[in-house]
Structure formats: C-alpha cells, structure tokens
Design an enzyme around this catalytic site. Sequence first.
Site, PDB file in Angstrom:
ATOM      1  N   ASP A 171      -5.007   6.243  -4.295  1.00  0.00           N
ATOM      2  CA  ASP A 171      -4.800   7.626  -4.695  1.00  0.00           C
ATOM      3  C   ASP A 171      -4.957   7.797  -6.195  1.00  0.00           C
ATOM      4  O   ASP A 171      -4.897   6.830  -6.969  1.00  0.00           O
ATOM      5  CB  ASP A 171      -3.409   8.092  -4.266  1.00  0.00           C
ATOM      6  CG  ASP A 171      -3.352   8.383  -2.777  1.00  0.00           C
ATOM      7  OD1 ASP A 171      -4.425   8.513  -2.169  1.00  0.00           O
ATOM      8  OD2 ASP A 171      -2.248   8.457  -2.227  1.00  0.00           O
ATOM      9  N   LYS A 192     -17.037  17.836   0.739  1.00  0.00           N
ATOM     10  CA  LYS A 192     -15.624  17.694   0.388  1.00  0.00           C
ATOM     11  C   LYS A 192     -15.389  16.254  -0.055  1.00  0.00           C
ATOM     12  O   LYS A 192     -16.032  15.315   0.444  1.00  0.00           O
ATOM     13  CB  LYS A 192     -14.724  18.034   1.571  1.00  0.00           C
ATOM     14  CG  LYS A 192     -14.775  17.036   2.719  1.00  0.00           C
ATOM     15  CD  LYS A 192     -13.774  17.377   3.801  1.00  0.00           C
ATOM     16  CE  LYS A 192     -13.826  16.332   4.924  1.00  0.00           C
ATOM     17  NZ  LYS A 192     -12.924  16.639   6.036  1.00  0.00           N
ATOM     18  N   GLU A 210      -8.905  14.812   7.925  1.00  0.00           N
ATOM     19  CA  GLU A 210      -9.804  15.712   8.633  1.00  0.00           C
ATOM     20  C   GLU A 210      -9.042  16.595   9.612  1.00  0.00           C
ATOM     21  O   GLU A 210      -9.276  17.811   9.702  1.00  0.00           O
ATOM     22  CB  GLU A 210     -10.876  14.914   9.375  1.00  0.00           C
ATOM     23  CG  GLU A 210     -11.974  14.363   8.499  1.00  0.00           C
ATOM     24  CD  GLU A 210     -13.127  13.811   9.315  1.00  0.00           C
ATOM     25  OE1 GLU A 210     -12.946  13.656  10.534  1.00  0.00           O
ATOM     26  OE2 GLU A 210     -14.203  13.568   8.746  1.00  0.00           O
ATOM     27  N   LYS A 253      -7.266  -5.030  -4.794  1.00  0.00           N
ATOM     28  CA  LYS A 253      -5.953  -5.348  -4.238  1.00  0.00           C
ATOM     29  C   LYS A 253      -5.815  -6.842  -3.984  1.00  0.00           C
ATOM     30  O   LYS A 253      -4.805  -7.464  -4.351  1.00  0.00           O
ATOM     31  CB  LYS A 253      -5.723  -4.571  -2.943  1.00  0.00           C
ATOM     32  CG  LYS A 253      -5.574  -3.072  -3.117  1.00  0.00           C
ATOM     33  CD  LYS A 253      -5.315  -2.400  -1.760  1.00  0.00           C
ATOM     34  CE  LYS A 253      -5.142  -0.906  -1.903  1.00  0.00           C
ATOM     35  NZ  LYS A 253      -4.856  -0.250  -0.609  1.00  0.00           N
ATOM     36  N   ARG A 310      -1.940  14.989  -1.850  1.00  0.00           N
ATOM     37  CA  ARG A 310      -3.296  14.430  -1.834  1.00  0.00           C
ATOM     38  C   ARG A 310      -4.272  15.592  -1.982  1.00  0.00           C
ATOM     39  O   ARG A 310      -4.208  16.579  -1.248  1.00  0.00           O
ATOM     40  CB  ARG A 310      -3.556  13.682  -0.528  1.00  0.00           C
ATOM     41  CG  ARG A 310      -2.702  12.450  -0.365  1.00  0.00           C
ATOM     42  CD  ARG A 310      -2.758  11.938   1.059  1.00  0.00           C
ATOM     43  NE  ARG A 310      -4.104  11.574   1.457  1.00  0.00           N
ATOM     44  CZ  ARG A 310      -4.630  10.356   1.339  1.00  0.00           C
ATOM     45  NH1 ARG A 310      -3.902   9.396   0.826  1.00  0.00           N
ATOM     46  NH2 ARG A 310      -5.846  10.104   1.742  1.00  0.00           N
ATOM     47  N   PHE A 333     -18.542   9.776   5.062  1.00  0.00           N
ATOM     48  CA  PHE A 333     -17.721   9.354   3.925  1.00  0.00           C
ATOM     49  C   PHE A 333     -17.852   7.851   3.720  1.00  0.00           C
ATOM     50  O   PHE A 333     -17.936   7.076   4.668  1.00  0.00           O
ATOM     51  CB  PHE A 333     -16.253   9.705   4.193  1.00  0.00           C
ATOM     52  CG  PHE A 333     -15.316   9.227   3.117  1.00  0.00           C
ATOM     53  CD1 PHE A 333     -15.077  10.016   2.004  1.00  0.00           C
ATOM     54  CD2 PHE A 333     -14.684   8.001   3.219  1.00  0.00           C
ATOM     55  CE1 PHE A 333     -14.211   9.587   1.015  1.00  0.00           C
ATOM     56  CE2 PHE A 333     -13.826   7.562   2.241  1.00  0.00           C
ATOM     57  CZ  PHE A 333     -13.584   8.360   1.127  1.00  0.00           C
ATOM     58  N   THR A 342      -0.300   4.857   1.192  1.00  0.00           N
ATOM     59  CA  THR A 342      -0.574   5.750   2.305  1.00  0.00           C
ATOM     60  C   THR A 342      -0.412   5.026   3.626  1.00  0.00           C
ATOM     61  O   THR A 342      -1.079   4.027   3.885  1.00  0.00           O
ATOM     62  CB  THR A 342      -1.992   6.326   2.196  1.00  0.00           C
ATOM     63  OG1 THR A 342      -2.136   6.959   0.926  1.00  0.00           O
ATOM     64  CG2 THR A 342      -2.263   7.322   3.303  1.00  0.00           C
ATOM     65  N   ASP A 381       0.858  -1.174   0.000  1.00  0.00           N
ATOM     66  CA  ASP A 381       0.000   0.000   0.000  1.00  0.00           C
ATOM     67  C   ASP A 381       0.903   1.237   0.000  1.00  0.00           C
ATOM     68  O   ASP A 381       2.097   1.151   0.271  1.00  0.00           O
ATOM     69  CB  ASP A 381      -0.896  -0.025   1.239  1.00  0.00           C
ATOM     70  CG  ASP A 381      -1.787   1.189   1.341  1.00  0.00           C
ATOM     71  OD1 ASP A 381      -2.345   1.608   0.311  1.00  0.00           O
ATOM     72  OD2 ASP A 381      -1.916   1.731   2.446  1.00  0.00           O
TER      73      ASP A 381
END
Length: 1193
Positions: free
Chosen positions: A781, A656, A590, A901, A699, A632, A321, A319
């Site tokens: 990403d 957002k 956040e 993945k 990002r 989210f 991040t 991965d």
Amino acid sequence: MPNFSRRPGRRQSPIWTLLSSWWAVLGNLGVDYRRTLWSWDVRSEKKYVEKYWKEVQVGDFVQLRCNEIIPADILLLSSSDPDGLCHIETANLDGETNLKQRQVVKGFLELEPEFDPLKFDSIIECEKPNNDLTRFRGYIHKNGKKSSLYKENILLRGCTVRNTEVLSGIVVYAGHETKALLNNNGPRYKRSKLERQMNKDVFWCVLILLIMCLFCSVGHALWLWQYGVSHPVFDVPGFDGRYVNPILSAVYLFFTMIIVLQVLIPVSLYVSIEIVKICQVYFIHQDKDLYDEETDSQLQCRALNITEDLGQIQYVFSDKTGTLTENKMVFRRCTVSGVEYSHDDNAKRLAMYQEADSEEDDNGGLKSGTLPRCDSISSHTSVKAVHRNQITKTHRRTGSRAEAMKASILSKHTAFSSPMEKDITPDPKLLEKFSDCTKTLKILRNNEQPFSQLTPELSHIFDFFIALTICNTVVVTCPNQPRQKVRARFEPKSPVKTIEDFIRRFTPSRLTSGSNSSSSSSLATNKSMHRVGSSIMSPSSTEGSFVKLERKLSSSPQINFTGLGSYPCVKDTGNGLDVDLRFEAESPDEAALVYASRAYNCALVGRLSDQVSVELPHLGSLNFELLHTLGFDSVRKRMSVVVRHPLTDEIVVYTKGADSVILDLVQPCTKDNSLEKYQRKMQAKTQNYLNCYAVDGLRTLCIAKRVLSKEEYACWLKFHSQAESSLENREELLFQSAVRLETKLHLLGATGIEDRLQDGVPETITRLRKAGLQIWVLTGDKQETAVNIGYSCKLLDHDDDIITLNAESLEACSALLEQCLHYVESKISSVPKKKPFGDFGIDYDHTYTFWSSDSKHQNLGLVIDGKTLAFALDKTQSDKFLLLARQCRSVLCCRSTPLQKSMVVKLVRDKLRAMTLAIGDGTNDVSMIQVADVGVGISGQEGMQAVMASDFAVPRFQHLDKLLLVHGRWCYSRLANMVLYFFYKNAMFVALLFWYQFYCGFSGSAMIDQWYLIFFNLLFSSIPQLITGIMDKDLPAEMLIAIPELYKSGQNMEEYKPHMFWCNMIDAFYQSIVCFFIPYFTFYDSDIDLFTWGTPIVTCALLTIMLHLGIETKTWTWINLTSIVFSIVLFFTVALIYNSSCPTCNPPSNPYWTMQKLMANPSFYFICIISPVAALLPRGEHAWTWSCWQSST
C-alpha cells in the site's frame, strides 16, 4: 570352478538382455493393442465413454459438463458457449471461490472449423510438466499453420467447470504430471534451532564416546602389558596357541567398547522427539481458542519438526492487507470531478456492523461513528480512537452472529459478497446528480442532440460510474441459479481483433450512422429507432433488425418489454432497479466498486467475451462492445478496458489503478482556456482528497479515461495484434502495448475503499511487542495508508518519533541512512528538539525526545517506501539500513514488492542470525513465508497459496499470540528439557559401565545383566520422559498471556544454552559415581556374585533417574506420577519374574533368585535410599534455589 562359473555368465548376459528387450517390446505391443481395441470401440460407437481418473492418459479426449471436476490438465478445444468460453472454479486448487475464465485456443477453429475427436490430426507441442500454476506455453499446428497456447487455454486438474453446459479437450498432463499434484509436495522440511544445537551436542557425545573407548583400549593394553611374559588367567590363546598382541587386543577392545557404550549416542532421542512433536501438534489442534467459528477453520500444522521454533521467534514480518486487515473491501467515499462525496449514511451503516452484539457502547457521545470529511482531520483522531476501542468486539466483521450466519449462507458460492460489502448506502447528492445525468442523456438522445452539451461535471460522473461498472473482469451470476452466468446478447458480432475487422467495422457510412451501434434501449423512442440502418438483410444493420424486432415485440400485450426481460435477475419495481445479481470478482476491490456502482442504479447485468451490459435509470440497458481487456499486473499497477461507447460510437479506454501511477499518466494541461483551468483545478482537488483518504487509512484508486480517434486506435491495434500473435517475448510485447495505450488520460475521479482491521489485532501486536518480538509490516500500500493503519493497529504510537525515508537515488539513500544513524547515536540533548533534515528528505512527524541507555529504541519508528527500500537493500547500503532498523521499535515498509519482502526477511535472518517468522495471506506473501524460519499462512480472501507454502496456518492474526506465547513456549520448554534429560540419562547409565572397567582390566565386561541393559532405555525409563515432554507446563496459559515478557526466556535460550549440556554431563558422571560406589563399598569383600552386585546399581540408577525427572517436572499430574510409579513397578516385576523363571538364561552366570535375595537384605533398601538422595543433592539444591529466585522476581 571359478573359470567355469564365470564363462556362462559372459554368455548369458547378452541373452538375458535380449530377452528383457523382447519382453519390453511385447509389453508395449500389449498396451498398444489394448489402446487400439479401446480406440476401435470408441470409433465404432462414436461417443465418449466413462472412465476412472486413473485411466485417463495423455492424448485422451475428455468431455465434461457443468459442475464436474476436471480429472487432468486439459487443453480446451471446444465449448458449448458460442464465444468459446468456459468458467472454472479453482477453490480446490488455491482456495479462491471466484470464477476464472478460460477460452478455446485462438486460431484453432481456423485449423479445425468443426471439432471432431475422430478427425483431430493437429500436433500439440507443450512444455515439460512443471508446478507453475500461472504459466503454460505450447503450440498447436497443422499443415504449416501454428497457434500459440497459453494459460487461458488450459483447464487444471481439481478445478470445477461452471457456467458451461459441455466442453471438450485433450489431455496434455495426467496423473502425477499434472500441475496440481506437482504442487502437492507436502510440508517443507526445516531444521529447528534447537535441533541444530542438539546435533552439535550429539557430536560432542560421539567425541566423548571415542575418548572413553580410547581410554579403555589404552588401559586394556597397559593392563596386559604389566603381566609381561606371563599372561593373566582371563587371557585365552587363539586356535594356533598364540596369544594376541596387547596392541592388537587394545584395537579389538576399542571397537568392543564402542558397542558396550554406544548408548551414549542418543539415537532413540530422535524417535522420541518425533513422538513428542506429533502429540504436541495434536494438542495444539485441539485448542478451541485457535478455532474461528465464522470461517469454520482452525490451526493447521504443516511442518511437524519446527514446533519448538515457535517459542524462540525474535522478528515477525507481517503483510497488511488480509493479514492485519480483513481484506473485505467496503466502498467508503469517492471524489468525482473535484467534488468529494463523504457518504455519511454509508458510514453510519458500517458503524451499525461495528456496534452489533456489543455489551456496552464504546462510542460514547460521538455520532454513530461517522467519519468526517477530509477537511476535518482533527476530528478523525477521535473517531480512530473509537475504532480502536471497538476492535475487541466479537462479531464486528459481519455484525451479529445471526447476520454472520445469514451472510455465510448467502455467500456460500460467491466470494466478497457479505452484506457489509454489498449493501452500500449511496450519497444523496451524488445519486441525484447521476440521476439528472441519465435524464439529460435520455433527452439529448431523443432529440438527436450531441452529447457534448452535457456539463463537464455530469459527463465525468457518468463516465466515472461506467468505468466502475465495466473496467473489471467480474462475471455476473444469479442467486437462484448459483454459478450460472447471466447471458443476454443483443449484437451477434465479434470484437475487433485485426486490422481488417477494424476497417470493415468502422467504415465512414457506419461511423456517420450515429447511434446505430448502441444497444436496443428499452426507453428508446421511435424517432431514435428510425436512425438505425434501413435494411434488415444488410450486414451492417444487424442491430437495426433487433431494434425493429424489439419494437414489434413491445407492441404485444403479453410481453412487458422494458429492456429487462433478458435479465431474469433484474426487476423494475417502479421506484428504481431491483438488481438481484451476484458478482464473481477476482479481487475484493473489484467487487466493492461494482457493488458501489450498483447502489447508484448503474448495474452490471451481463458480461460476454465481446460485450458488457449495463442497466441504467432512464436509459435502460446499454451494451458496450468490449474490444480489449488489459489485465492488472503488479508492474503497471492498473487495468484498462477498450470499449466502443453505445451512445457516442467512440472508442474509449477506461483505466483504473493506483494513484501514484494514474496521476503520472494524466494528460498535462498546457492551454489556458476555461476547460484546461477546470482540469487543473480538478486534479489539484483530487490529489488533496487522495491524501485525506490515505490519512483515513483508505485504499485509493484513480479512475481515468481516454477517447481514441480511428487513426490512433488503428495504429495501436496493429502493434497489439503483432504482440498477441508473437510466439516469443509475448508478455513483454503485450506489456509495451498496454503502456503505449495508457497515456494522455483524462482524470475522472478517485475512490476510497476501507479495509477493516481484524478483531484483536492491536491487542495481539501489543502483547507480541511486550514479549520482546520486533514487528515489521511489509505492505504494497501507499505510504500514508500504511502509516494510518500502523497507528490503528498500534504498530505505531502517537508518542513515537517517526523517521520517514524517501530517496530518489542510491546516493541520496546512503546520505539518508548515514544522517539517521548519526542522529540516533549522537544523543545530543535530552531537550525536545526538532532536527532539520529537510535537505535529505527525512520527515519527523513529532518532536524528537532522546532516550537513556536503559529505555532507548522505545519511541522510534521507521517508515520507508518501496523505491528507497530497493536502494537500502543494495549490498553497499544493507548494513546501514539494518543497523538503523535495529534501533527502531517498529519498521513499516510501504510499496514493497514480493521480492523485496523476501529480501528483507532474508537480510534479517542471515545478518542478525535471528529467528524470523513471516505471516501473510496472499500469493505475494509466499516468498517471504518460505524464506523465514517459520512461515505462517492465513486462509483468507486471497486464496490458499500462502497456506500451501506455510509451516503453520491460522484463521486470524489474533491467534498468533497464543500460538507463540503459549504453545510456542511450551513446545520449546518441553523439548529443551527433554533433550537435556536424554543426554543426562544416557550418560549416567553409560558411566556406570565405564567405572566398572577399572575393576575388570578394561575388558569390556558389564556387571549388569544383558536383559537389564536391553530393557533399561526401551521399557524402564522411556515412558515417563515422553509423558513429561508431551504434557509438562512450566506456567499456565493464562499467566503466559497476561505476562508476555515470560516469552523472552525462549528468545534467550534460557532453557537450553550450550553450557547446560556440559553441566548435565558433569551431573550425570557425578550421579553415576554415587550410584556405582555406594553399592561397591557396601558389598566390598563380600561373597556375592557379579549380577547380585550389579542389580542394586541398576536399581539405584533407575530410582535416581526417575527422581531426577520428577525434580525437572514443572507441572505434576496424575499421569506423570502414574508413569513414574509404573516404570519402577515394571522394573521390579520384570526382575522378579526373570530371576525366578530363568535359572540358566545367561550361562555361565546364574541370575536365579537374585532380586528375591536382595529384597530380603536390609542393605539393599539402604542402598536404594541413600544413593538417590546423595546423587540428587546438588540437583535438588539448584532447583530449590532457582524456584525461590523465580518466586521473588
């Protein structure tokens, strides 16, 4: 007697059944009686009593207080919070230190207006116990009224109560049925590749044993058959005087030989391997290089049976991040209303963290590491080079070690709160504009002028920072009272949840009252205050009563009423707001945005279930009525809040999310007026800046808003209320409701957040690549960001030719793959040449250079996005995709989902039959970690989910190289040699008994004393092989790190190939022949007894086996030498004591004084010298030749 013994059994069976039933009934009555007494005690005392956790049962009412640990899975029924809320910390469950909000069951207060455990008579129905931490379904009903239960209503065992004085609930799962214990299954069992190969060889040992036993049985039958009618002397008749048939005797002997030669099957090998693995894991844990001082964590081994697989890895799936990067999100730059603010001073601040504690300045003549603006992409390359050079600095993550310790203390109870993340330097231009905006708003409000007079740019800036501040689920806490929520309620009203609330709340009289819904601003003038309702007793003017009360209190000299008094952590210093708050965020993104907003004096100072409080310069405190929060999710890739604006009284949706999603939801500009032109220009500039941010490796998040009319909100609220109250398909309906609302958005701006690389990542990737490992990065990403990080971490080189695959359909993906394969395999020319693949959407970032057959695949990289990856993983295209990916040195999968993945890892594992390793740090990496042959988790910012699902856990990605290149190679080499040595040793010893069968009529006799047979594997030869398996090192760690290519021996199985088993078996039989026949011919025609001849054979075998182990040992230490000498001395000691003290231990044989007589015979020493030398001559020559070849290469 048989009949008599059966009849009572038939009669007693029903009796015993009846007695058992009555006993069970009496036992249940006893339990119910005790519960009744306990219930009577509770009812008589009318208070809660303290109980041990083990005594908590389903149906019990439990009361907890702040900072207490939850003992069972409890349904929340009551809370001291007026909104029915409580917060829990799940660090003990998943490692996340941020707070999570839980609430009392919706509708429960309607069923039970006042919660009283003694009067509770509602019925609760819930799903069966399961280990899903993210799901809970059930119902609570009474008198025909039913309310749904969800995960927001349950408190899980092991969590800690925070921010709530008292809460009460009922236990729904207890003990081993709780979700926490159901998730605690311990490490998963996997079989290593070496173990699978060893099992095949064990099968061959069984087959060899059967062949040897069958050979002996046939030989025994022929031996008896040659005597005919006259029987041999050793053939003893049975009780009836008859002799056993030769064929039947052969069958008996077959099973006898299985018992005699059973040592050939290495049952003890499995026990020895487990001992060795446990010791290997212990030494890995003791490695100081695998300890991270900053996080105070070390390597964890959660699967003891696959340590050797660490030395055979071929593919690494990582991965990005939190794995390659730190997952410490730092606000880097932003664009608002089409204007980009580079935050150069903030870049200098970040460079200071990077340069702290460094012995030399890698920056050279560059300016403080300042990142350029997006239009200066060429200069960014040099800055990236600086970052790559500085990656090896030891304390870059939080500056100096003193700063790291300080940050550790300050953020002990708060996630994502290091100084690097919190202390943001604002851009002067944007700060000035935001200050002008708030001043203008104050003037407009005081003069009762419409806020539409604000310029579009200033309006966008104000909404932009409001969105950053309130569009989240951040909980505000005070540092002097950690885990205690800052509470300040200005309006005692509930949020709009039903149509009736909406009609009652938004009546025409209310909507025309102007700013009566606004919070009581500290800087509000008397004129603006008079606009609030006139009657204190009127329900619609409750806010007015608070404003009047504030006005009265402000006149008191004892009270300095500045609007900040309700917030003990917010101070007015005269020069600005000194906001001393902590933010409990669920994600680092956040927290970064909220800290960035605070840097511009737009501070989040309080959050309730129906209200968000924001402190602003010049305007004071504004309270936004929180109507709805649309969380989210990975499908929508965005979150939204619906609030009632305190200044305009409008219903506003702030959203957002990912730029790839938000930009598609922006309302298109269809008109040709000046405002529409401004919007189109702003969107185009924002898109360009987003591309620049992605190139910089940042990002990106887009910020947007939408203003709802009363009619639009009423229509949506009706649909949303139906979705919330639905008992079936609630998630799908809520998803549709969110999608329905998040349309026709108005773009405000975008942010760029920097996720910094971890220390040592580029060097680790370089070493792993030299070791022959193929590294694939699977990330969610966007493509540009992932590619830039790929360059930074040296996954991609600037000399690489990058193939970028982007397809919109399955057919286009198929054409792409075929064209790429044709291009890779054709090798048209060695001249640099641009290949025109524009029709298929393939983008070659550099001029392509063809390679020779010796160096192919060295300069080719593949980048594929999530949509194309979904097509490539189709059954019809997976082979093509895998064939193309194998031609590339690096593969980068962008916008990939957790399922994709795991599918990629499974595809490589199954199709290529390669050893795979997956490493990640978050919940979205759990699937691929579990699918891979070896799963490695990182205990990072996203919690412990990846660690709990992994086989190994490391503190940092940089620790992976030593784990694989050093410990992985050592473990594989040790176990491979130990397994082969075990097969050799057992076969060599068993063959001695087999050769003797030719001289005893295949009767199953043994020329070795039975005690020697017992102790040979148990004592005499067991310790040295264990010592070697635990401590042997073929090469030192420094050399393995310096020369990663040495790792390829494990990938190629050079230590344990299938033919090596047969070579060792042949060598074992050869050595057994030497050790058997040299003593045989030495004592030929002598008058010694059987054991006097067998003891030299055992002695020669032991010396040969020990010397063979010495030849195979790579690193000699005093422990190895001591163990071998000890085994030999132990053998002679046991033999001397046994032969001198046991004259009749094995009648009719007499072992008395056997070893003493042999040691007085010079022939015994001749045998003990010549036999091992002759037996080990081929092995020694091979070892010498191999070492010379290794030295020359």
